[in-house]
Design an enzyme around this catalytic site. Structure first.
Site, PDB file in Angstrom:
ATOM      1  N   ASP A 126       2.311  -0.751 -16.238  1.00  0.00           N
ATOM      2  CA  ASP A 126       2.449  -0.160 -14.907  1.00  0.00           C
ATOM      3  C   ASP A 126       3.390   1.045 -14.957  1.00  0.00           C
ATOM      4  O   ASP A 126       3.773   1.567 -13.922  1.00  0.00           O
ATOM      5  CB  ASP A 126       2.929  -1.200 -13.894  1.00  0.00           C
ATOM      6  CG  ASP A 126       4.323  -1.721 -14.200  1.00  0.00           C
ATOM      7  OD1 ASP A 126       4.869  -1.411 -15.278  1.00  0.00           O
ATOM      8  OD2 ASP A 126       4.878  -2.453 -13.346  1.00  0.00           O
ATOM      9  N   GLU A 155       0.830  -1.222   0.000  1.00  0.00           N
ATOM     10  CA  GLU A 155       0.000   0.000   0.000  1.00  0.00           C
ATOM     11  C   GLU A 155       0.855   1.258   0.000  1.00  0.00           C
ATOM     12  O   GLU A 155       0.509   2.243  -0.658  1.00  0.00           O
ATOM     13  CB  GLU A 155      -0.970  -0.003   1.193  1.00  0.00           C
ATOM     14  CG  GLU A 155      -1.929  -1.188   1.268  1.00  0.00           C
ATOM     15  CD  GLU A 155      -2.778  -1.405   0.027  1.00  0.00           C
ATOM     16  OE1 GLU A 155      -2.948  -0.464  -0.778  1.00  0.00           O
ATOM     17  OE2 GLU A 155      -3.262  -2.531  -0.156  1.00  0.00           O
TER      18      GLU A 155
HETATM   19  N1  ARG Z   1      -5.068  -4.087  -1.613  1.00  0.00           N
HETATM   20  C1  ARG Z   1      -4.690  -5.475  -1.605  1.00  0.00           C
HETATM   21  C2  ARG Z   1      -5.833  -6.287  -1.028  1.00  0.00           C
HETATM   22  O1  ARG Z   1      -6.477  -5.836  -0.091  1.00  0.00           O
HETATM   23  C3  ARG Z   1      -3.449  -5.680  -0.797  1.00  0.00           C
HETATM   24  C4  ARG Z   1      -2.691  -6.900  -1.170  1.00  0.00           C
HETATM   25  C5  ARG Z   1      -1.452  -7.046  -0.307  1.00  0.00           C
HETATM   26  N2  ARG Z   1      -0.812  -8.331  -0.483  1.00  0.00           N
HETATM   27  C6  ARG Z   1      -0.144  -8.981   0.486  1.00  0.00           C
HETATM   28  N3  ARG Z   1       0.474 -10.102   0.230  1.00  0.00           N
HETATM   29  N4  ARG Z   1      -0.073  -8.507   1.685  1.00  0.00           N
HETATM   30  O2  ARG Z   1      -6.121  -7.370  -1.486  1.00  0.00           O
HETATM   31 ZN    ZN Z   2      -2.748  -2.813  -4.617  1.00  0.00          ZN
HETATM   32 CA    CA Z   3       6.189  -2.999 -16.711  1.00  0.00          CA
END
Ligand code: ARG
Ligand code: ZN
Ligand code: CA
Length: 241
Positions: A174, A154
């Site tokens: 990206d 994040e």
């Molecule tokens: N915004 C993503 C979700 O809520 C965050 C993913 C983070 N991934 C992790 N392996 N901590 O799904």
């Molecule tokens: Zn994300």
């Molecule tokens: Ca790329």
């Protein structure tokens, strides 16, 4: 260059249960993970396959814990409409987002680990939100998201990074040249190589969706994209004097 960039962090802990009122030790474990991950000093960096070793980046961004604000609430889940960022809604107002990274730790619900605001948005909602069971690497944390990588991911968004797959098909970008194109997120702990779009996915990048234990790196291109917002005229240049 800008040298080491230091980001002071304010953590807002908004809790309904005593578990959600996470300990100072849990908060400090998250700051430590951020410092490791943004400086390529994470102990699992050696798991990156040889194909991608050459683009592992030390982003040279440091995080310091400036303050912890604790607030009890009758609310058991908050969703993603930013109520937790407003005291008028029972949340906790952001502290000067031009010089602090605000992190709200509260139960989002709906299976969402965390969410972030990109640079350039409204100051009063600037920062990231993480559910307490996915924040830090000790205490009230839940596998397989118990190594503090949700905040790493994040904060990557907060520093202008997109998902590794460009949120689209193989032709979506990206905006980072050294991260291979993909057409979808990866989950769990993919074996190497995992290929979509005729190249191997950088599944172990912090901006994919894999488990915490299976993400280990930012790339040099991502480092350049993050650091660009701190240059004079950039969206977060107020953090650098
Ligand atoms: N915004 C993503 C979700 O809520 C965050 C993913 C983070 N991934 C992790 N392996 N901590 O799904
Ligand atoms: Zn994300
Ligand atoms: Ca790329």
């Amino acid at each position: 260059g800008l040298g080491t960039i230091t980001i002071p962090v304010v953590v807002h802990v908004i809790y309904n249960s005593s578990d959600e009122n996470i300990s100072d030790a849990q908060i400090n474990s998250q700051i430590q993970v951020l410092n490791n991950d943004f400086n390529a000093s994470n102990s699992d960096i050696n798991q990156v396959p040889a194909e991608f070793e050459g683009v592992i980046a030390n982003s040279d961004i440091q995080f310091t814990l400036a303050d912890v604000i604790r607030k009890s609430s009758t609310r058991t889940s908050w969703g993603t409409n930013n109520d937790m960022k407003h005291s008028s809604e029972g949340g906790s107002d952001a502290i000067d987002p031009s010089t602090y990274l605000n992190i709200w730790v509260c139960n989002i619900g709906g299976g969402i680990l965390g969410y972030a605001q990109f640079p350039g948005g409204s100051p009063d909602t600037d920062g990231v939100v993480i559910s307490p069971q996915y924040f830090g690497s000790q205490g009230y944390v839940q596998a397989p998201f118990n190594k503090g990588r949700t905040a790493t991911h994040e904060v990557g968004h907060w520093l202008n990074l997109r998902h590794i797959w460009g949120d689209g098909r193989c032709n979506r970008d990206d905006f980072v040249a050294d991260t291979p194109t993909s057409d979808r997120p990866n989950y769990g702990c993919p074996s190497y190589p995992t290929a979509h779009c005729r190249s191997n996915d950088m599944t172990m990048n912090f901006m994919d969706y894999v488990d915490d234990a299976c993400m280990q790196m930012f790339s040099e291109g991502q480092k350049a994209r993050m650091r660009a917002i701190f240059a004079s005229g950039g969206a977060r240049d107020s953090f650098v004097q």
